[in-house]
Structure formats: C-alpha cells, structure tokens
Design a protein around this motif. Structure first.
Motif, mmCIF file in Angstrom:
data_model
loop_
_atom_site.group_PDB
_atom_site.id
_atom_site.type_symbol
_atom_site.label_atom_id
_atom_site.label_comp_id
_atom_site.label_asym_id
_atom_site.label_seq_id
_atom_site.Cartn_x
_atom_site.Cartn_y
_atom_site.Cartn_z
ATOM 1 N N THR A 197 -12.167 -8.386 -1.434
ATOM 2 C CA THR A 197 -12.234 -9.706 -2.065
ATOM 3 C C THR A 197 -11.972 -9.559 -3.560
ATOM 4 O OG1 THR A 197 -14.622 -9.437 -2.164
ATOM 5 C CG2 THR A 197 -13.772 -10.803 -0.389
ATOM 6 N N ASN A 198 -11.487 -8.361 -3.940
ATOM 7 C CA ASN A 198 -11.246 -8.085 -5.354
ATOM 8 C C ASN A 198 -9.813 -7.639 -5.616
ATOM 9 O OD1 ASN A 198 -14.034 -8.308 -6.762
ATOM 10 N ND2 ASN A 198 -14.385 -7.392 -4.759
ATOM 11 N N ARG A 199 -8.919 -8.105 -4.802
ATOM 12 C CA ARG A 199 -7.486 -7.857 -4.944
ATOM 13 C C ARG A 199 -7.130 -6.373 -4.918
ATOM 14 N NH1 ARG A 199 -4.926 -12.364 -4.924
ATOM 15 N NH2 ARG A 199 -3.033 -11.880 -6.036
ATOM 16 N N LEU A 200 -7.851 -5.620 -4.102
ATOM 17 C CA LEU A 200 -7.437 -4.256 -3.788
ATOM 18 C C LEU A 200 -6.687 -4.329 -2.462
ATOM 19 C CD1 LEU A 200 -10.767 -2.455 -4.681
ATOM 20 C CD2 LEU A 200 -8.695 -2.623 -6.083
ATOM 21 N N LEU A 201 -5.988 -3.254 -2.120
ATOM 22 C CA LEU A 201 -5.210 -3.263 -0.885
ATOM 23 C C LEU A 201 -5.931 -2.488 0.205
ATOM 24 C CD1 LEU A 201 -1.715 -2.398 -2.416
ATOM 25 C CD2 LEU A 201 -2.694 -4.672 -2.011
ATOM 26 N N LEU A 220 -0.052 -6.206 -15.480
ATOM 27 C CA LEU A 220 -1.279 -5.508 -15.079
ATOM 28 C C LEU A 220 -1.354 -5.475 -13.561
ATOM 29 C CD1 LEU A 220 -3.918 -7.038 -17.536
ATOM 30 C CD2 LEU A 220 -3.198 -4.641 -17.454
ATOM 31 N N GLY A 221 -1.649 -4.287 -13.011
ATOM 32 C CA GLY A 221 -1.797 -4.155 -11.564
ATOM 33 C C GLY A 221 -3.231 -4.447 -11.167
ATOM 34 N N ALA A 222 -3.712 -3.716 -10.148
ATOM 35 C CA ALA A 222 -5.062 -3.969 -9.632
ATOM 36 C C ALA A 222 -6.099 -3.662 -10.713
ATOM 37 C CB ALA A 222 -5.298 -3.082 -8.416
ATOM 38 N N PRO A 223 -7.205 -4.378 -10.744
ATOM 39 C CA PRO A 223 -7.508 -5.531 -9.901
ATOM 40 C C PRO A 223 -7.058 -6.853 -10.515
ATOM 41 C CG PRO A 223 -9.452 -4.945 -11.172
ATOM 42 C CD PRO A 223 -8.349 -4.021 -11.604
ATOM 43 N N HIS A 224 -6.281 -6.789 -11.606
ATOM 44 C CA HIS A 224 -5.931 -8.030 -12.326
ATOM 45 C C HIS A 224 -4.723 -8.734 -11.714
ATOM 46 C CE1 HIS A 224 -8.723 -6.444 -15.248
ATOM 47 N NE2 HIS A 224 -8.026 -5.321 -15.266
#
Ligand code: ADP
Length: 489
Positions: free
Chosen positions: A279-283, A347-351
């Motif tokens: 739920t934190n935009r990780l894969l 910006l990549g994860a988690p942004h």
C-alpha cells in the motif's frame, strides 16, 4: 567430472560469460559491450541478434578457457529485466529491435489505462504499477507499430520473450520458455497464476499464443545444443538480475533484504510464499520458482544512485574518479547543511514522481567540493531510508541490509547507510552477487547441491559488517532536512 558452472550475465550495456567452480570461485570471464540504440528521445533499443552473437562468443571463449564443454556441468542465465524481444518461430530471427526496459514510448498507453481506472486491479493481480518500464505495453506497441510482428502474429509464428527467453530459444534450438521471475515483470502474469493470464493479455492487447511457457528458475529447464559449446549442456538456472542478486546475497528467508547500488538502486525483501501486497507503492514480484512453488519479494527501486556520482564527475568535475567521493566525504565533519535530492530523472519508489527534478539545498560560501560529494553520498542513505519506511509500513521491516553493486565499494557510504538506517549493513567480499546467485540457482537445479539453501551456504563468500554508530539527534536532524528538501524536488 564436470566441475564448472557457466553463468551468462546479460546486462544492459554488456554481456558477460563467467565460469565458477562448485565452491563459488570465479575462474574465467569474457565480456562484450552491447550497442545502445536511441532512435528518439525516451526510446532505447537493442539488437537481439547482437545479444545472441556476443553471448555465444563470450560463452565459447570461457568454455575453451575452462577446458571444454565436458567440464561445464550446467548453465545459468541472468538478464536485464523487462526488455522485450519479438522473433519469428519459423526462422528463429528477430522481427524488430528489442525494446529496452528504460524505454518510455508506452507512457501514453499506460496513462490511458490508468485514466480508465485499471491500475488498482493490475497492481493487485501482478504486483506492478502501470508504467512503461514493464514488458506488456512494449509487446503491445510492437504489435501495433511493427508490421512484421503483426504479420507473424497473424500467421501464428510470433514469439515474444524477455532476454533469458530469447537466449534459451537460441541455445536450445526452439524451446520457448520464460522463468517466473522474468515473467512477473511483464504485467501479464498474475502473481498467483501458473501461466500468463488471459484477462491481463486481453487488457494489454497481447496475444497469449505468442508468449512463452512460464517455468521454474532452477531445475532442468532446457538443453543447449552441442553445436554451440562442443557438447550438450543443460540450462538449470534462470532469473532476472535483481532476483539473482537477492539469491546471491543468500536472502532466502522471509525478511532478508539486499540493496544493489549501481546506476540506480534496487532493494528486494524476501516475502517467502506470501504474495506481497503493497500500500506504499512498492512492487510485488516473483523472487524465484522451484518445483512450481513461488517465493515472492517486495521491491523498491531508486532511479538515481551511482549516476549521481557520475554526474559529479562528468558534468561538475568535482571528482576524477567515483571513489574519490569517499576521501572528500571523510575530509569534513558534515555537509554544513547542504542536502542533495537526486531526482535528476524523477523520483522512483516510494514517491514515483516522474516530473520531480533534483535539488541542492543549503548552499553557502563555505560550500565546496567536499560538501557536495558528501551530500551526494548522504543522499543514498536518505533515499534508502525512505524505502525502509515504506517496506516497514508494508509489513516487511529490515533486520539487516546486505549491499552490493559498484557503489557499495564506498566504505563511507556503507557506514553512513548503517548509521542512518540504524541497522547492521553487510557487504560480501565478492560483490558479483548477480552472477553468483545465478550460479547458485543453476548448481541447485543441476543437482550439484541438495537445494538452493545448500548451494547458497557453499557458494556465498565472506562478509564485512558495518554497525550503526551515529547519535540519534544527528540522524533525526538529517532526516528532517531531507524531508524539507524533498518538498522542493
Ligand atoms: P551498473 O551495473 O548499473 O552499470 P555498477 O554496479 O557497475 O553499475 O556501479 C557503477 C556505479 O557506481 C557508477 O555510477 C559509479 O559512479 C558508482 N561508483 C563506483 N565506485 C564508486 C565509489 N567508490 N564511490 C561512489 N560511487 C561509485
């Protein structure tokens, strides 16, 4: 006795062949650079025939050095993930250039699918986000824009595959397979589905008949024909590069985590048999599949890591070689308030802010090269800390962090990571963890070891540890300054 393991490591900029013995010692290496094609801004392509030719040349070179194919017990392949090859099963030849993982040409299609409300369902099923990075929309683009690909699809001779799939096809003379770790990067595999998913294929407009069979990452997967190396050799290990590095760091139990610092940074935490839901935009991704059983991982990627150091070197001329950042960082007690947010390409994860741009905060007349170099290295710990928070919020807190990649050679950075994360950081002496993990998968798959745990225990080398030694008020101060700088990015 076949005492060697041949690893084919298909990177983005080069292809390598490496020969390991059963104890994990590297004996021979051959490498060839790959040509990068940039036909338009944001487009990146490879020539799949060049990849095959150079892979074969490297494999032949090291096989000869090792004394011939009869001394090679098995082959493992690891690869740049998400890159798509389209070829014709009738001729065995590519139908167009391969579209590389970095390619952004399908951003509009992804945006359309997002606007139509598909992202939440796609993420729930595949673990991935609607981003051009992944393979599925690249396949669709080829079908829509490459007449030869469409014609082959109509005739029923089209084959799609990621790089490991393409190489197996060539090595075996016709097997069309993809390992689950690579398949899980396509957007077309449900994390809990054995084979590519009909509904997802329909959503992305990719014909399922062109897709490979999804197979294990370790086991008897294919046979390389005798004409290539001089004798038949079984292919017994397959994995995407980040998954292979995770295995190479022996992150085989839930919670174990590695972070690779190369051009970008990739963090993977083993989630065991539990399907990761972020739920934190990780894969969520497949770490590996053995005997049909999947082990999953949660993944976070940072776009800019070592490339920030390259920028300091090539554009600003602050250092001549990347390793000088270490002595510069050590030459001062702190950055004097300078903070860098390395959002040079978003910006990549988690942004996940594609439009964000880099920031240098807190400049004063006392800011010099050392402050900038130190701030650049500090940014690695700050970015990693953001990921640590996201992983913890997703129920995957880190207990230690195992690091590798070219940038991990920087001792100052390794210590700063330990300090800022307040965790023990471990670095193997042999940092080629991607190749080593592939050797582990191949060795276990060939039956040289009873299982992957035994292969990892035997092949993994010595470690160096960095233990946290920073006062908490210093850490809190830096994290507060980073948060402030992030807002400006
Ligand atoms: P990739 O596999 O992505 O090509 P590597 O793992 O080879 O990358 O790492 C190379 C990157 O690491 C380069 O961007 C370089 O700037 C950086 N790097 C290498 N050595 C150091 C060092 N000692 N300190 C800081 N950065 C380094």
């Amino acid at each position: 006795m076949s005492e060697f393991i041949l690893v084919l490591d298909e990177g983005t900029t080069s292809t390598r062949a490496m020969v390991f013995d059963h104890a994990g010692k590297l004996h021979h290496v051959a490498q060839r650079e790959l040509e990068q094609h940039y036909p338009k801004p944001g487009w990146v392509e490879h020539d799949a025939s060049e990849i095959w030719d150079k892979t074969l040349a490297c494999a032949r070179e090291v096989t000869e050095q090792a004394g011939g194919a009869h001394r090679i017990a098995c082959i493992g392949i690891t690869n740049q993930r998400e890159t798509v090859v389209a070829w014709d099963k009738a001729t065995g030849e590519p139908l167009c250039r391969a579209i590389v993982w970095q390619d952004r040409r399908t951003a509009g299609f992804c945006e359309d699918l997002r606007a139509a409300g598909h992202e939440a369902d796609v993420q729930r099923r595949t673990g991935l986000l609607l981003d051009p990075y992944f393979s599925g929309t690249k396949m669709r683009w080829m079908l829509d824009n490459e007449p030869a690909v469409r014609a082959a699809a109509d005739k029923g001779t089209l084959a799609f595959g990621t790089i490991e799939s393409w190489l197996i096809y060539k090595l075996s003379g016709g097997a069309h397979v993809s390992d689950a770790s690579n398949a899980s990067r396509t957007l077309l595999l449900a994390l809990d589905g054995a084979q590519f998913d009909t509904g997802l294929c329909e959503l992305f407009g990719v014909s399922g008949a062109a897709l490979p069979e999804v197979v294990d990452s370790s086991g008897k997967l294919a046979m390389a024909k005798a004409e290539w190396l001089g004798a038949e050799v079984p292919v017994t290990g397959l994995a995407g590069d980040q998954q292979a590095a995770t295995v190479g760091q022996a992150c085989l139990s839930p919670g174990e985590t590695k972070s690779t610092y190369g051009t970008g940074a990739f963090v993977l935490t083993n989630k065991g048999s539990e399907i990761p839901r972020s739920t934190n935009r990780l894969l969520g991704t497949v770490l590996y599949q053995i005997d049909g059983q999947r082990t999953y991982a949660l993944e976070g990627s940072v776009f800019v890591a070592g490339s920030l150091i390259q920028w300091l070197r090539d554009s600003l001329g602050i250092v001549e070689v990347a390793s000088q950042t270490e002595e510069l960082a050590r030459s001062i007690p702190d950055t004097g308030g300078v903070m860098i947010v390395p959002a040079l390409s978003g910006l990549g994860a988690p942004h996940w802010q594609a439009e964000a741009r880099g920031v240098i905060n807190g400049l004063s007349f006392s800011t010099g090269k050392a402050e900038l170099a130190r701030a650049a290295l500090e940014a690695m710990a700050h970015q990693t800390h953001d990921l640590a928070m996201a992983f913890a919020a997703d129920g995957a807190p880190w207990e230690t962090l195992r690091i590798d990649g070219g940038m991990s050679a920087n001792n100052w950075m390794a210590q700063d990571l330990a300090d800022m994360l307040d965790l023990t950081v471990e670095r193997p002496e042999f940092v080629e963890t991607t190749a080593l993990g592939t050797a582990m998968l191949a060795a276990a798959g060939a039956g040289i070891y009873a299982d992957l745990n035994e292969a990892a225990a035997t092949l993994r080398g010595d470690l160096q540890s960095f233990t946290p030694a920073m006062e908490s008020d210093v850490r809190e101060g830096r994290l507060a300054a980073w948060k402030k700088a992030l807002i400006a990015a």
